[in-house]
Design a protein around this motif. Structure first.
Motif, PDB file in Angstrom:
ATOM      1  N   ASP A 197       0.830  -1.214   0.000  1.00  0.00           N
ATOM      2  CA  ASP A 197       0.000   0.000   0.000  1.00  0.00           C
ATOM      3  C   ASP A 197       0.861   1.259   0.000  1.00  0.00           C
ATOM      4  OD1 ASP A 197      -2.230  -1.588   0.010  1.00  0.00           O
ATOM      5  OD2 ASP A 197      -2.533  -1.469   2.190  1.00  0.00           O
ATOM      6  N   ILE A 198       1.908   1.261   0.838  1.00  0.00           N
ATOM      7  CA  ILE A 198       2.788   2.430   0.915  1.00  0.00           C
ATOM      8  C   ILE A 198       3.532   2.626  -0.401  1.00  0.00           C
ATOM      9  CG2 ILE A 198       4.856   3.355   2.036  1.00  0.00           C
ATOM     10  CD1 ILE A 198       3.900   1.943   4.604  1.00  0.00           C
ATOM     11  N   THR A 199       4.030   1.523  -0.958  1.00  0.00           N
ATOM     12  CA  THR A 199       4.791   1.605  -2.208  1.00  0.00           C
ATOM     13  C   THR A 199       3.930   2.147  -3.342  1.00  0.00           C
ATOM     14  OG1 THR A 199       6.136  -0.299  -1.528  1.00  0.00           O
ATOM     15  CG2 THR A 199       6.165   0.284  -3.858  1.00  0.00           C
ATOM     16  N   GLN A 200       2.728   1.628  -3.462  1.00  0.00           N
ATOM     17  CA  GLN A 200       1.857   2.062  -4.558  1.00  0.00           C
ATOM     18  C   GLN A 200       1.323   3.473  -4.353  1.00  0.00           C
ATOM     19  OE1 GLN A 200      -1.140  -0.947  -5.165  1.00  0.00           O
ATOM     20  NE2 GLN A 200       0.358  -2.580  -5.435  1.00  0.00           N
ATOM     21  N   SER A 201       1.267   3.917  -3.107  1.00  0.00           N
ATOM     22  CA  SER A 201       0.760   5.261  -2.826  1.00  0.00           C
ATOM     23  C   SER A 201       1.804   6.340  -3.055  1.00  0.00           C
ATOM     24  CB  SER A 201       0.254   5.339  -1.378  1.00  0.00           C
ATOM     25  OG  SER A 201      -0.801   4.438  -1.165  1.00  0.00           O
ATOM     26  N   TYR A 202       3.067   6.038  -2.785  1.00  0.00           N
ATOM     27  CA  TYR A 202       4.087   7.084  -2.792  1.00  0.00           C
ATOM     28  C   TYR A 202       5.138   6.923  -3.894  1.00  0.00           C
ATOM     29  CZ  TYR A 202       2.143   8.349   1.737  1.00  0.00           C
ATOM     30  OH  TYR A 202       1.291   8.740   2.728  1.00  0.00           O
ATOM     31  N   LEU A 203       5.145   5.809  -4.616  1.00  0.00           N
ATOM     32  CA  LEU A 203       6.133   5.598  -5.674  1.00  0.00           C
ATOM     33  C   LEU A 203       5.429   5.332  -6.998  1.00  0.00           C
ATOM     34  CD1 LEU A 203       8.734   3.271  -3.878  1.00  0.00           C
ATOM     35  CD2 LEU A 203       8.913   5.730  -4.256  1.00  0.00           C
ATOM     36  N   ALA A 204       6.039   5.786  -8.075  1.00  0.00           N
ATOM     37  CA  ALA A 204       5.469   5.577  -9.418  1.00  0.00           C
ATOM     38  C   ALA A 204       5.838   4.189  -9.914  1.00  0.00           C
ATOM     39  CB  ALA A 204       5.979   6.652 -10.370  1.00  0.00           C
ATOM     40  N   VAL A 205       5.246   3.156  -9.283  1.00  0.00           N
ATOM     41  CA  VAL A 205       5.619   1.782  -9.602  1.00  0.00           C
ATOM     42  C   VAL A 205       5.071   1.336 -10.955  1.00  0.00           C
ATOM     43  CG1 VAL A 205       5.950   1.030  -7.222  1.00  0.00           C
ATOM     44  CG2 VAL A 205       3.653   0.985  -8.228  1.00  0.00           C
ATOM     45  N   ASP A 206       4.304   2.198 -11.636  1.00  0.00           N
ATOM     46  CA  ASP A 206       3.910   1.883 -13.013  1.00  0.00           C
ATOM     47  C   ASP A 206       5.131   1.859 -13.922  1.00  0.00           C
ATOM     48  OD1 ASP A 206       1.298   1.701 -12.301  1.00  0.00           O
ATOM     49  OD2 ASP A 206       0.784   3.752 -12.873  1.00  0.00           O
ATOM     50  N   ASN A 207       6.180   2.533 -13.486  1.00  0.00           N
ATOM     51  CA  ASN A 207       7.453   2.532 -14.213  1.00  0.00           C
ATOM     52  C   ASN A 207       8.246   1.302 -13.779  1.00  0.00           C
ATOM     53  OD1 ASN A 207      10.448   3.127 -14.441  1.00  0.00           O
ATOM     54  ND2 ASN A 207       9.621   4.861 -15.581  1.00  0.00           N
ATOM     55  N   ARG A 208       8.632   0.486 -14.728  1.00  0.00           N
ATOM     56  CA  ARG A 208       9.332  -0.764 -14.397  1.00  0.00           C
ATOM     57  C   ARG A 208      10.633  -0.529 -13.644  1.00  0.00           C
ATOM     58  NH1 ARG A 208       8.814  -4.704 -19.753  1.00  0.00           N
ATOM     59  NH2 ARG A 208       6.638  -5.353 -19.402  1.00  0.00           N
ATOM     60  N   ILE A 210      11.501   1.999 -11.702  1.00  0.00           N
ATOM     61  CA  ILE A 210      11.238   2.417 -10.322  1.00  0.00           C
ATOM     62  C   ILE A 210      10.754   1.230  -9.488  1.00  0.00           C
ATOM     63  CG2 ILE A 210       9.730   3.844  -8.889  1.00  0.00           C
ATOM     64  CD1 ILE A 210       9.880   5.994 -11.034  1.00  0.00           C
ATOM     65  N   ALA A 211       9.937   0.385 -10.088  1.00  0.00           N
ATOM     66  CA  ALA A 211       9.460  -0.801  -9.375  1.00  0.00           C
ATOM     67  C   ALA A 211      10.621  -1.739  -9.034  1.00  0.00           C
ATOM     68  CB  ALA A 211       8.424  -1.532 -10.223  1.00  0.00           C
ATOM     69  N   ALA A 212      11.524  -1.931  -9.990  1.00  0.00           N
ATOM     70  CA  ALA A 212      12.694  -2.787  -9.747  1.00  0.00           C
ATOM     71  C   ALA A 212      13.578  -2.196  -8.652  1.00  0.00           C
ATOM     72  CB  ALA A 212      13.485  -2.965 -11.043  1.00  0.00           C
ATOM     73  N   ALA A 213      13.799  -0.874  -8.712  1.00  0.00           N
ATOM     74  CA  ALA A 213      14.628  -0.215  -7.703  1.00  0.00           C
ATOM     75  C   ALA A 213      13.980  -0.312  -6.323  1.00  0.00           C
ATOM     76  CB  ALA A 213      14.849   1.241  -8.090  1.00  0.00           C
ATOM     77  N   ALA A 214      12.648  -0.163  -6.264  1.00  0.00           N
ATOM     78  CA  ALA A 214      11.945  -0.256  -4.983  1.00  0.00           C
ATOM     79  C   ALA A 214      12.107  -1.638  -4.370  1.00  0.00           C
ATOM     80  CB  ALA A 214      10.464   0.075  -5.177  1.00  0.00           C
ATOM     81  N   TYR A 215      12.044  -2.662  -5.207  1.00  0.00           N
ATOM     82  CA  TYR A 215      12.175  -4.033  -4.696  1.00  0.00           C
ATOM     83  C   TYR A 215      13.590  -4.290  -4.182  1.00  0.00           C
ATOM     84  CZ  TYR A 215      12.080  -9.117  -4.512  1.00  0.00           C
ATOM     85  OH  TYR A 215      12.168 -10.424  -4.084  1.00  0.00           O
ATOM     86  N   VAL A 216      14.587  -3.909  -4.971  1.00  0.00           N
ATOM     87  CA  VAL A 216      15.980  -4.142  -4.584  1.00  0.00           C
ATOM     88  C   VAL A 216      16.326  -3.372  -3.309  1.00  0.00           C
ATOM     89  CG1 VAL A 216      18.368  -3.669  -5.253  1.00  0.00           C
ATOM     90  CG2 VAL A 216      16.805  -4.722  -6.889  1.00  0.00           C
ATOM     91  N   LEU A 217      16.004  -2.080  -3.280  1.00  0.00           N
ATOM     92  CA  LEU A 217      16.320  -1.270  -2.106  1.00  0.00           C
ATOM     93  C   LEU A 217      15.484  -1.680  -0.902  1.00  0.00           C
ATOM     94  CD1 LEU A 217      16.672   2.241  -3.791  1.00  0.00           C
ATOM     95  CD2 LEU A 217      18.490   0.663  -3.119  1.00  0.00           C
ATOM     96  N   GLY A 218      14.235  -2.090  -1.160  1.00  0.00           N
ATOM     97  CA  GLY A 218      13.396  -2.562  -0.066  1.00  0.00           C
ATOM     98  C   GLY A 218      13.954  -3.812   0.587  1.00  0.00           C
ATOM     99  N   MET A 219      14.450  -4.741  -0.225  1.00  0.00           N
ATOM    100  CA  MET A 219      15.066  -5.952   0.318  1.00  0.00           C
ATOM    101  C   MET A 219      16.278  -5.599   1.173  1.00  0.00           C
ATOM    102  SD  MET A 219      13.865  -9.025  -0.052  1.00  0.00           S
ATOM    103  CE  MET A 219      15.415  -9.853   0.343  1.00  0.00           C
ATOM    104  N   ILE A 240       5.957  -6.072  -2.687  1.00  0.00           N
ATOM    105  CA  ILE A 240       6.377  -5.424  -3.937  1.00  0.00           C
ATOM    106  C   ILE A 240       6.584  -6.441  -5.059  1.00  0.00           C
ATOM    107  CG2 ILE A 240       8.132  -3.953  -5.025  1.00  0.00           C
ATOM    108  CD1 ILE A 240       8.752  -2.809  -2.259  1.00  0.00           C
ATOM    109  N   GLY A 241       7.295  -7.511  -4.751  1.00  0.00           N
ATOM    110  CA  GLY A 241       7.681  -8.467  -5.784  1.00  0.00           C
ATOM    111  C   GLY A 241       6.525  -9.098  -6.523  1.00  0.00           C
ATOM    112  N   LEU A 242       5.663  -9.781  -5.798  1.00  0.00           N
ATOM    113  CA  LEU A 242       4.575 -10.510  -6.453  1.00  0.00           C
ATOM    114  C   LEU A 242       3.477  -9.598  -7.018  1.00  0.00           C
ATOM    115  CD1 LEU A 242       4.253 -13.611  -4.095  1.00  0.00           C
ATOM    116  CD2 LEU A 242       5.346 -13.481  -6.337  1.00  0.00           C
ATOM    117  N   PRO A 243       2.962  -8.650  -6.224  1.00  0.00           N
ATOM    118  CA  PRO A 243       1.865  -7.843  -6.778  1.00  0.00           C
ATOM    119  C   PRO A 243       2.285  -6.863  -7.871  1.00  0.00           C
ATOM    120  CG  PRO A 243       2.458  -7.049  -4.606  1.00  0.00           C
ATOM    121  CD  PRO A 243       3.230  -8.308  -4.813  1.00  0.00           C
TER     122      PRO A 243
END
Length: 318
Positions: A197-208, A210-219, A240-243
């Protein structure tokens, strides 16, 4: 199957009970009874934990945490060889000292690769889900007589050395198990959904990217908080990974898992919470700065994280 991980747990339990007895009998240790109780409870969990109610095991863990938190786990004295005797033995043995250490991975690979499908009397030799763990246990057991043969020491010395190492690590030896369990607790509590919920609310995860960076940095960040990549993996992957990476961007889950764990290990290099990797070595080597290992490792971890973002972006969406 003939060989089960339960046998390794029993062996670990007996070793911990022996350490508990030696600690309790050590008059030089001002906290000998508290230390002995700590190791005895730990050994009890290995020996009969599967027979106890989960709530009771939880109580035992809380008691252990209280003992450690109140300073009850202390190192004692050891009947080791004198420094000059050890140095003389080392000079005589030379590089032969490395033979037992090298034998462990070799025997582990041999058993895990060549003996994994062996059957005796129609029964599998190994539990299929724990082949590597059992192979490692067998390798350690076979390396012990090799050590004793090389050094000329007796078997009780191995127990004394086990006690020395365990007490040098102290309560931190519990962290890997506790933190891995914490990861399951977080997952059951819905932390993964909160992360999503936090990731989708505050990050532009529609961009691949940014989504990849969020997953790597989140881990990496969650591993730094929890001290264990295995504990961080189910939470960040569920959040982040699965959804997002798999569900939304249709990425390759296998690539995600491999690079995600590698990213978690980068976090391991930079946190004191990963005590068995970063704090315990500093204690065993008697380094003046307990964080000296981390101060060296972060210089490798940060560039690796940047590389992992690129690798995930390039290979997950092929």
């Amino acid at each position: 199957m003939l060989l089960k991980p339960d046998y390794l747990y029993l062996l670990a339990g007996f070793i911990l009970m022996a350490v508990a007895l030696m600690s309790a009998r050590d008059n030089s240790n001002p906290r000998r009874y508290a230390s002995g109780l700590f190791w005895a409870l730990y050994g009890l969990i290995f020996l009969v934990g599967h027979l106890l109610a989960p709530a009771l095991v939880g109580v035992l863990v809380i008691v252990m945490a209280l003992i450690a938190g109140l300073g009850g786990v202390r190192a004692g004295s050891y009947k080791g060889l004198a420094d000059d005797v050890r140095a003389a033995k080392a000079r005589v043995l030379g590089n032969k000292l490395f033979l037992p250490a090298l034998a462990i991975p070799l025997i582990t690979v041999f058993c895990a690769v060549l003996l994994k499908d062996v059957k005796i009397g129609g029964m599998a030799l190994f539990d299929a889900k724990n082949v590597t763990l059992l192979s490692l246990g067998i390798a350690c057991l076979l390396a012990l007589p090799l050590c004793l043969k090389l050094t000329g020491d007796r078997a009780p010395q191995s127990l004394r050395e086990s006690r020395r190492l365990l007490e040098a690590m102290g309560w931190a030896v519990l962290l890997p198990q506790m933190l891995a369990t914490l990861g399951l607790v977080f997952t059951e509590a819905g932390v993964g959904k909160a992360v999503a919920d936090i990731t989708q609310s505050y990050l532009a995860v529609d961009n691949r990217f940014i989504a990849a960076a969020a997953y790597v940095l989140g881990m990496a960040l969650f591993t730094m908080i929890m001290g264990n990549a295995f504990a961080a993996f189910p939470v960040i992957t569920a959040g982040i990974g699965l959804p997002i990476l798999v569900g939304q961007h249709h990425g390759d889950a296998a690539v995600m898992a491999a690079i995600g764990m590698f990213s978690g290990y980068c976090g391991t290099l930079m946190t004191p919470m990963a005590a068995n990797f970063n704090i315990v070595p500093a204690a065993l080597l008697e380094l003046p700065d307990k964080n000296s290992v981390i101060k060296v490792q972060w210089q490798t971890a940060l560039p690796l994280l940047a590389v992992n973002v690129g690798l995930l972006y390039l290979f997950m969406f092929r």
